[in-house]
Design a protein around this motif. Structure first.
Motif, PDB file in Angstrom:
ATOM      1  N   ASN A  65      -5.915  75.078 -33.499  1.00  0.00           N
ATOM      2  CA  ASN A  65      -7.201  74.575 -33.814  1.00  0.00           C
ATOM      3  C   ASN A  65      -7.516  75.780 -35.070  1.00  0.00           C
ATOM      4  O   ASN A  65      -8.541  75.484 -35.801  1.00  0.00           O
ATOM      5  N   SER A  68      -6.170  74.602 -38.182  1.00  0.00           N
ATOM      6  CA  SER A  68      -7.108  73.507 -38.464  1.00  0.00           C
ATOM      7  C   SER A  68      -8.409  73.996 -39.135  1.00  0.00           C
ATOM      8  O   SER A  68      -8.981  73.116 -39.519  1.00  0.00           O
ATOM      9  N   TYR A  69      -8.938  74.702 -38.591  1.00  0.00           N
ATOM     10  CA  TYR A  69     -10.262  75.221 -38.890  1.00  0.00           C
ATOM     11  C   TYR A  69     -10.465  76.379 -39.414  1.00  0.00           C
ATOM     12  O   TYR A  69     -10.922  77.504 -40.050  1.00  0.00           O
TER      13      TYR A  69
END
Length: 123
Positions: A65, A68-69
């Motif tokens: 994550n 992704s972020y």
């Protein structure tokens, strides 16, 4: 754990998910356990804090994550380093069972557990 804290901050600032989803996706649900273990480790002058095999998936989710972020490179490198160090551990875990009242590792097959032929775990 800086990786988990950073993942939480990134997800909070960039995601519109609810708090429970963000806590799971960032791995912050592990923090109370890890803080307790770090206190235990400090009392015993240990250099490491144990992470259970089934908790590694939460760390992996946090790192993915973060990627992704737009997580900070240092946090990503640290996260992937941790995952690499845990990489072989899930392959080396076998279930425990009792042989004449003593906990023993199953060699990975159900037949050994059924027959009780596993060697007791060393102390």
């Amino acid at each position: 754990m800086a990786v988990v804290d950073h993942a939480y901050a990134q997800l909070m600032s960039l995601s519109d998910a609810d708090q429970d989803v963000i806590a799971n996706a960032s791995g912050t649900v592990l923090l109370p356990e890890l803080y307790a273990r770090s206190g235990w480790a400090a009392l015993r002058d240990a250099d490491v804090i144990p992470l259970l095999v089934d908790e590694i998936g939460q760390l992996e989710a946090a790192v993915l994550n973060l990627e992704s972020y737009g997580g900070h490179e240092v946090a990503l490198v640290a996260g992937y380093g941790l995952l690499e160090s845990f990489g072989g551990r899930d392959r080396n875990v076998h279930p425990l069972h009792r042989v004449h009242g003593v906990l023993a590792f199953t060699g990975g097959t159900a037949d050994e557990a059924a027959t009780g032929s596993a060697t007791p775990a060393p102390a």
